[in-house]
Write a protein that holds these residues in place. Structure first.
Motif, PDB file in Angstrom:
ATOM      1  N   LEU A 638       0.832  -1.204   0.000  1.00  8.13           N
ATOM      2  CA  LEU A 638       0.000   0.000   0.000  1.00  8.13           C
ATOM      3  C   LEU A 638       0.862   1.247   0.000  1.00  8.13           C
ATOM      4  CD1 LEU A 638      -2.865   1.137   0.129  1.00  8.13           C
ATOM      5  CD2 LEU A 638      -2.712   1.027   2.627  1.00  8.13           C
ATOM      6  N   ALA A 639       1.944   1.251   0.775  1.00  9.07           N
ATOM      7  CA  ALA A 639       2.840   2.411   0.810  1.00  9.07           C
ATOM      8  C   ALA A 639       3.493   2.634  -0.550  1.00  9.07           C
ATOM      9  CB  ALA A 639       3.903   2.212   1.889  1.00  9.07           C
ATOM     10  N   TRP A 640       3.858   1.543  -1.229  1.00  9.86           N
ATOM     11  CA  TRP A 640       4.483   1.686  -2.550  1.00  9.86           C
ATOM     12  C   TRP A 640       3.515   2.335  -3.532  1.00  9.86           C
ATOM     13  CZ3 TRP A 640       3.889   0.239  -7.617  1.00  9.86           C
ATOM     14  CH2 TRP A 640       4.997   0.415  -8.442  1.00  9.86           C
ATOM     15  N   PHE A 641       2.287   1.840  -3.594  1.00 12.28           N
ATOM     16  CA  PHE A 641       1.308   2.418  -4.520  1.00 12.28           C
ATOM     17  C   PHE A 641       0.982   3.868  -4.144  1.00 12.28           C
ATOM     18  CE2 PHE A 641       0.009  -1.812  -6.223  1.00 12.28           C
ATOM     19  CZ  PHE A 641      -0.002  -1.469  -7.567  1.00 12.28           C
ATOM     20  N   THR A 642       0.916   4.160  -2.856  1.00  9.82           N
ATOM     21  CA  THR A 642       0.620   5.526  -2.440  1.00  9.82           C
ATOM     22  C   THR A 642       1.691   6.481  -2.945  1.00  9.82           C
ATOM     23  OG1 THR A 642      -0.520   4.719  -0.459  1.00  9.82           O
ATOM     24  CG2 THR A 642       0.225   7.006  -0.437  1.00  9.82           C
ATOM     25  N   ALA A 643       2.947   6.058  -2.871  1.00 10.91           N
ATOM     26  CA  ALA A 643       4.046   6.911  -3.332  1.00 10.91           C
ATOM     27  C   ALA A 643       4.131   6.988  -4.848  1.00 10.91           C
ATOM     28  CB  ALA A 643       5.371   6.388  -2.762  1.00 10.91           C
ATOM     29  N   GLU A 644       3.775   5.911  -5.540  1.00  7.82           N
ATOM     30  CA  GLU A 644       4.049   5.819  -6.973  1.00  7.82           C
ATOM     31  C   GLU A 644       2.842   6.007  -7.880  1.00  7.82           C
ATOM     32  OE1 GLU A 644       6.948   5.780  -8.089  1.00  7.82           O
ATOM     33  OE2 GLU A 644       8.248   4.919  -6.549  1.00  7.82           O
ATOM     34  N   HIS A 645       1.605   6.086  -7.340  1.00 13.91           N
ATOM     35  CA  HIS A 645       0.462   5.992  -8.250  1.00 13.91           C
ATOM     36  C   HIS A 645       0.390   7.171  -9.210  1.00 13.91           C
ATOM     37  CE1 HIS A 645      -1.629   8.700  -5.417  1.00 13.91           C
ATOM     38  NE2 HIS A 645      -2.473   8.920  -6.383  1.00 13.91           N
ATOM     39  N   ARG A 646       0.847   8.369  -8.789  1.00 12.24           N
ATOM     40  CA  ARG A 646       0.821   9.499  -9.729  1.00 12.24           C
ATOM     41  C   ARG A 646       1.821   9.287 -10.856  1.00 12.24           C
ATOM     42  NH1 ARG A 646       2.486  14.138  -7.521  1.00 12.24           N
ATOM     43  NH2 ARG A 646       1.567  15.368  -9.178  1.00 12.24           N
ATOM     44  N   VAL A 647       2.959   8.678 -10.542  1.00 12.40           N
ATOM     45  CA  VAL A 647       3.913   8.315 -11.592  1.00 12.40           C
ATOM     46  C   VAL A 647       3.290   7.289 -12.527  1.00 12.40           C
ATOM     47  CG1 VAL A 647       6.178   7.326 -12.077  1.00 12.40           C
ATOM     48  CG2 VAL A 647       5.872   8.790 -10.074  1.00 12.40           C
ATOM     49  N   LEU A 648       2.630   6.288 -11.956  1.00 13.64           N
ATOM     50  CA  LEU A 648       2.061   5.215 -12.770  1.00 13.64           C
ATOM     51  C   LEU A 648       0.980   5.734 -13.706  1.00 13.64           C
ATOM     52  CD1 LEU A 648       1.808   2.422 -10.042  1.00 13.64           C
ATOM     53  CD2 LEU A 648       3.490   2.591 -11.877  1.00 13.64           C
ATOM     54  N   LEU A 649       0.180   6.687 -13.246  1.00  7.57           N
ATOM     55  CA  LEU A 649      -0.851   7.254 -14.116  1.00  7.57           C
ATOM     56  C   LEU A 649      -0.216   7.897 -15.348  1.00  7.57           C
ATOM     57  CD1 LEU A 649      -3.155   8.882 -11.410  1.00  7.57           C
ATOM     58  CD2 LEU A 649      -3.720   6.910 -12.843  1.00  7.57           C
ATOM     59  N   ARG A 650       0.887   8.623 -15.152  1.00  8.48           N
ATOM     60  CA  ARG A 650       1.600   9.219 -16.289  1.00  8.48           C
ATOM     61  C   ARG A 650       2.256   8.145 -17.143  1.00  8.48           C
ATOM     62  NH1 ARG A 650       5.190  14.354 -14.562  1.00  8.48           N
ATOM     63  NH2 ARG A 650       3.624  15.688 -13.607  1.00  8.48           N
ATOM     64  N   LEU A 651       2.813   7.145 -16.452  1.00 14.08           N
ATOM     65  CA  LEU A 651       3.598   6.129 -17.142  1.00 14.08           C
ATOM     66  C   LEU A 651       2.740   5.328 -18.112  1.00 14.08           C
ATOM     67  CD1 LEU A 651       6.674   5.262 -16.587  1.00 14.08           C
ATOM     68  CD2 LEU A 651       5.651   3.190 -15.670  1.00 14.08           C
ATOM     69  N   VAL A 652       1.502   5.048 -17.724  1.00 14.44           N
ATOM     70  CA  VAL A 652       0.616   4.304 -18.617  1.00 14.44           C
ATOM     71  C   VAL A 652       0.453   5.056 -19.934  1.00 14.44           C
ATOM     72  CG1 VAL A 652      -1.760   3.534 -18.944  1.00 14.44           C
ATOM     73  CG2 VAL A 652      -0.603   3.078 -16.785  1.00 14.44           C
ATOM     74  N   SER A 653       0.200   6.357 -19.841  1.00 11.38           N
ATOM     75  CA  SER A 653       0.036   7.153 -21.068  1.00 11.38           C
ATOM     76  C   SER A 653       1.336   7.200 -21.866  1.00 11.38           C
ATOM     77  CB  SER A 653      -0.412   8.574 -20.717  1.00 11.38           C
ATOM     78  OG  SER A 653      -1.685   8.563 -20.122  1.00 11.38           O
ATOM     79  N   GLN A 654       2.462   7.399 -21.169  1.00 10.96           N
ATOM     80  CA  GLN A 654       3.739   7.489 -21.874  1.00 10.96           C
ATOM     81  C   GLN A 654       4.095   6.173 -22.557  1.00 10.96           C
ATOM     82  OE1 GLN A 654       7.740   7.308 -20.058  1.00 10.96           O
ATOM     83  NE2 GLN A 654       7.837   9.507 -20.458  1.00 10.96           N
ATOM     84  N   ALA A 655       3.845   5.057 -21.875  1.00 10.55           N
ATOM     85  CA  ALA A 655       4.150   3.757 -22.473  1.00 10.55           C
ATOM     86  C   ALA A 655       3.342   3.550 -23.752  1.00 10.55           C
ATOM     87  CB  ALA A 655       3.867   2.643 -21.479  1.00 10.55           C
ATOM     88  N   ALA A 656       2.066   3.955 -23.712  1.00 11.16           N
ATOM     89  CA  ALA A 656       1.228   3.810 -24.896  1.00 11.16           C
ATOM     90  C   ALA A 656       1.717   4.715 -26.023  1.00 11.16           C
ATOM     91  CB  ALA A 656      -0.221   4.128 -24.550  1.00 11.16           C
TER      92      ALA A 656
END
Length: 914
Positions: A638-656
């Motif tokens: 949970l702590a990992w996702f809390t710290a990283e979820h804003r990065v992951l939201l961007r990363l999904v778009s960038q990967a696509a």
């Protein structure tokens, strides 16, 4: 009519030049005729003659770019209203109710209806009129407070009923109406007023009444002596010398740390200081400063330095939001900014409305009677800022932007403050603070050269000082010579002094640090960890840490919280351009591959830890270079996702966007484990839409099926049921093509939930039965048990309690064998419901109490509260009223902690018990 509109526009900004573009917008909205300029001159001449009795009135004069109306003190009725209202408010604060009543009566008596009510108002004038109406409403409430203090309760009731017919969301006025009704002896009317307030708030905002209004209701129910006399303090008027006991009266203090070593800007600080005086004089009008200037000129540093200096002038606290206006990947939309601001003001997320307009209304209502400092940093334009401005009250707003925000200046009356680069003396002070005066005094020519080379830009000066400070024995003229050398420039980027300094700092890096700097430009932001930096560089964390320290030491990177690094947005863009121009395409491709691989293989195991009962996907195989240690327990995941979820939201778009479509949909799948339990359905919707497009692009049927199902969940929760149903049918078709019975069963389980919400119980039962068949076909025992429980609940909902118990008992046996404790809790809750309806209360109580303990053990507080409500119902049926009250009180506490509106229903149950 055009002349009257023109006069209104000029009088709303007295003694200021109103631009011709703004006047054209007032007269013709967004469709001015080709002859607009000539027509405007004609209207001005006609208006002058009308006001001058046939002669040309000199009170309207032309000025550069527009026209000005000269208005003397107290010539506008609006100024007289504001002055009287301010005097009345001062008298109230001083405890002089009689003087307050006289002044406020004069103020509200000046109004003869809505402002400019007989004019056709376009958007610009309508916004201004809305601000005037807010000031009028605050004065009306102040007048009601003064009359209540003087014992004129009957007149208060009459006036406030009319006010609330027009403005039904004003909780302060509802509180005053309740108090007035109570004091004239109409206790039933006071209680009914609370019910009306609660209903209108629920219907129009989805919120419960503020805690102060609820407390007033409780005081009336119990006829507490404090109601008999003394001034009213409505829900938006907490008593200042009493510590707040509820979140809505909390005092947010959100200002980030101010940068050390601030120098100069005395004139600009004086301009900002003047806002305090202006705010004190205009207590019902929001004061706005628009601080603009080029990137790196120190807008945020100035705003935060001043904000910390004057924070004590704002007893209700400070709000801050970084709008990231020039970060193309993460510009903060007004809806998201309002979400954060409302949470800071104590509004639980579950009670925050979905639309921007409703959020803005709630935000402005909460600020209308508070004195707060609001810093809106790094805005893109006026449109991004406008929904975040308070509507009335004693707030001061400071907005920073590279844009001049001329729309804000024109429409909202913001005071513009444009920052230039530092003066030579200020630049010397900055360098002296970092390097010492003696070192500068020894080489004045070199210092002058450094200042000239940096163009006196604060960001550039800070970067130079950081590098010079690391070499205390080097002569300054060596650095000055480097800055002026041709090698310190990058032709592709040479568009200003800042870029020259960036390239100079970059060329001074070691080889490893320079490579890492370029590769970090491939990261989408907003920040990253050493683990991610190592993945980009294709090395280990110990190997990458020295380069990170070098970049941080030279101000090319900032460790803004321990272990997380961020770029200034200018430097991120610079690094990205260097990566594009300096790295081979193969190396860029390999670095991106390592980046996405690193995030996927950290996110995937963390998602399985958070949601172990969910059927897994087949992730892409990890690269041999992947060395991370993924989360293995719930708290770490949970702590990992809390710290990283804003990065992951961007990363999904960038990967696509960069051709890594499989990574895009699979990382989006992992995000569901974090977003869904938190109810972040808008983020879920956005990320799964990208995931679906990526999966379709590469014809990945499994990815399309997963994205369709997860999109359906988001649409269901957001109330878009037709779209949700379409996505569920698509997911079913795709899982069928894959021959994936577990995927079909999962989708049918979600379809069952949608049909239950829509009241289609027979169809819901059919979907649940088919899900059960498919789970059994796939050998998925956990899914089978949960489907059996769903069937049992649906039987109980339709009154078939015997079959409900049979189905749930079968589910419970399987869940005990598999150790699915959360599933057992849900099934025991269903059994308790069925037994209660059969009148077998002892069995119902036993099931409910076991379910509550299991929910508590698995930290599932929402479902614990739901079961507590049913436990209370059963205890009430057995005449155990104290036991029912205890269960409902615990449910209230949990719902309040979660910010769930179901707390109000639980409170009503408690009130019924007396």
């Amino acid at each position: 009519m055009k002349q009257r509109l023109l006069l209104a526009a000029l009088l709303l900004r007295p003694n200021e030049v109103v631009g011709t573009d703004e006047l054209a917008a007032v007269l013709w909205d967004d469709s001015p005729p080709p002859s607009a300029a000539a027509n405007l001159r004609t209207y001005v001449r006609g208006l002058r003659r009308s006001l001058g009795g046939g002669e040309s009135w000199e009170g309207i004069s032309a000025a550069a770019g527009g026209y000005r109306a000269r208005v003397g003190p107290d010539e506008r009725d609006l100024d007289r209203f504001d002055a009287a209202a301010s005097r009345g408010r001062d008298a109230l604060a001083a405890g002089d109710a009689a003087r307050a009543e006289a002044e406020l009566a004069a103020a509200v008596g000046m109004w003869r209806g809505a402002a400019l009510s007989d004019l056709p108002l376009g958007p610009l004038l309508a916004r201004r009129v809305g601000q005037l109406d807010e000031r009028r409403m605050v004065a009306e409430e102040d007048y009601a407070e003064a009359m209540l203090a003087l014992g004129s309760a009957a007149e208060v009731v009459h006036r406030l009923r009319a006010l609330l017919d027009r403005q039904p969301l004003r909780q302060r006025a509802w509180g005053q109406l309740m108090l007035g009704l109570y004091r004239i002896g109409d206790v039933a009317g006071a209680l009914d007023a609370f019910r009306q307030a609660r209903q209108v708030l629920a219907e129009q905002t989805g919120l419960d009444p503020a805690p102060q209004l609820t407390q007033l209701h409780d005081d009336i129910l119990h006829h507490r002596p404090s109601l008999a006399a003394g001034p009213a303090t409505g829900p938006d008027r907490p008593v200042r010398d009493v510590a707040p006991s509820d979140p809505l009266s909390g005092r947010p203090e959100q200002l980030p740390l101010a940068a050390p070593g601030f120098v100069g800007r005395s004139a600009e600080l004086a301009s900002l200081d003047a806002l305090l005086d202006e705010g004190a004089q205009r207590q019902t009008t929001v004061v706005i400063s628009a601080v603009s200037g080029m990137a790196g000129v120190g807008k945020t540093a100035l705003a935060l330095h001043w904000a910390h200096r004057v924070a004590g002038h704002f007893p209700d606290g400070q709000l801050y939001v970084n709008l990231r206006g020039y970060d193309e990947a993460d510009v903060v939309p007004p809806a998201d900014a309002l979400l954060g601001l409302l949470e800071a003001l104590g509004v639980p997320q579950a009670k925050i409305p979905s639309s921007v307009e409703t959020r803005t209304g709630l935000y402005r209502g909460l600020l209308s009677s508070r004195r707060m400092l609001v810093v809106l940093d790094n805005a893109r334009d006026s449109a991004q800022v406008r929904p975040l401005l308070p509507g009335a009250g004693g707030c001061v707003v400071v907005v920073t932007s590279r844009d001049r925000l001329s729309g804000l200046v024109a429409a909202e009356g913001a005071a513009p403050l444009t920052l230039d680069v530092l003066t030579t003396e200020e630049s010397m002070s900055l360098l002296a603070g970092r390097l010492g005066s003696n070192r500068l005094a020894a080489e004045p020519a070199a210092v002058a050269g450094i200042i000239a080379a940096t163009g006196r830009l604060p960001l550039a000066l800070s970067m130079v000082a950081a590098r010079v400070a690391t070499h205390p024995s080097f002569p300054l003229d060596a650095f000055a010579a480097e800055l002026h050398s041709a090698e310190a420039r990058l032709d592709a980027l040479a568009d200003g002094d800042a870029r020259r300094v960036f390239s100079w700092s970059y060329l001074a890096l070691s080889r490893d640090a320079a490579r890492l700097f370029r590769l970090l430009g491939l990261h989408p932001g907003p920040d990253l960890t050493p683990d991610t930096a190592a993945a980009l560089a294709g090395t280990t964390v110990p190997a990458v840490v020295p380069a990170l320290r070098e970049l941080t030491r030279l101000h090319l990177l900032t460790e803004h919280v321990p272990g997380r690094y961020a770029f200034h947005d200018l430097l991120r863009g610079y690094a990205a351009e260097l990566a594009q121009s300096s790295e081979h395409a193969d190396e860029r491709l390999a670095a991106r591959h390592r980046l996405y691989d690193n995030y996927l293989h950290n996110a995937y195991p963390a998602a399985l830890v958070l949601q172990p009962q969910w059927a897994p996907i087949d992730p892409l195989p990890a690269l041999p270079t992947h060395l991370s240690s993924p989360a293995t327990d719930h708290d770490t995941a949970l702590a990992w996702f809390t710290a990283e979820h804003r990065v992951l939201l961007r990363l999904v778009s960038q990967a696509a966007e960069t051709g890594f479509d499989a990574y895009a949909w699979q990382i989006a799948w992992t995000l569901n484990a974090f977003l869904a339990p938190l109810g972040l359905w808008q983020d879920q919707l956005a990320v799964q839409q990208v995931a679906l497009a990526a999966a379709e692009k590469i014809d990945d049927v499994a990815g399309q099926a997963a994205a369709n199902r997860l999109l359906a969940r988001a649409f269901t929760r957001l109330g878009q049921h037709d779209t949700a149903e379409y996505r569920l049918t698509r997911a079913l078709d795709l899982h069928e093509r894959l021959g994936d019975p577990t995927g079909q069963a999962q989708t049918l389980h979600n379809y069952c939930e949608l049909c239950y919400l829509l009241g289609r119980l027979d169809e819901a039962l059919a979907h649940a039965r088919e899900a059960l068949r498919l789970y059994r076909l796939a050998g998925n025992r956990s899914g089978e048990a949960r489907a059996l429980n769903a069937i049992g609940w649906l039987y109980a909902s339709t009154g078939d309690y015997a079959r409900a118990i049979e189905s749930c008992m079968e589910a419970l046996a399987q869940q005990k064998r598999s150790g699915d404790r959360n599933g057992q809790a849900a099934t025991l809750d269903s059994l308790g419901f069925a037994y209660d309806r059969l009148g077998e209360h002892a069995r119902a109580l036993s099931c409910y109490e076991q379910a509550i303990q299991l929910f508590r053990d698995s930290a599932d507080r929402y479902h614990e509260a739901e079961t507590l409500i049913r436990l209370g119902e059963t205890r009430e049926a057995t005449a155990d009223l104290s036991g029912a009250a205890a269960a409902w009180q615990r449910a209230v506490q949990i719902y309040d902690d979660l910010g769930d509106p179901a707390a109000e229903d639980a409170r009503r149950r408690l009130q019924r018990l007396g």
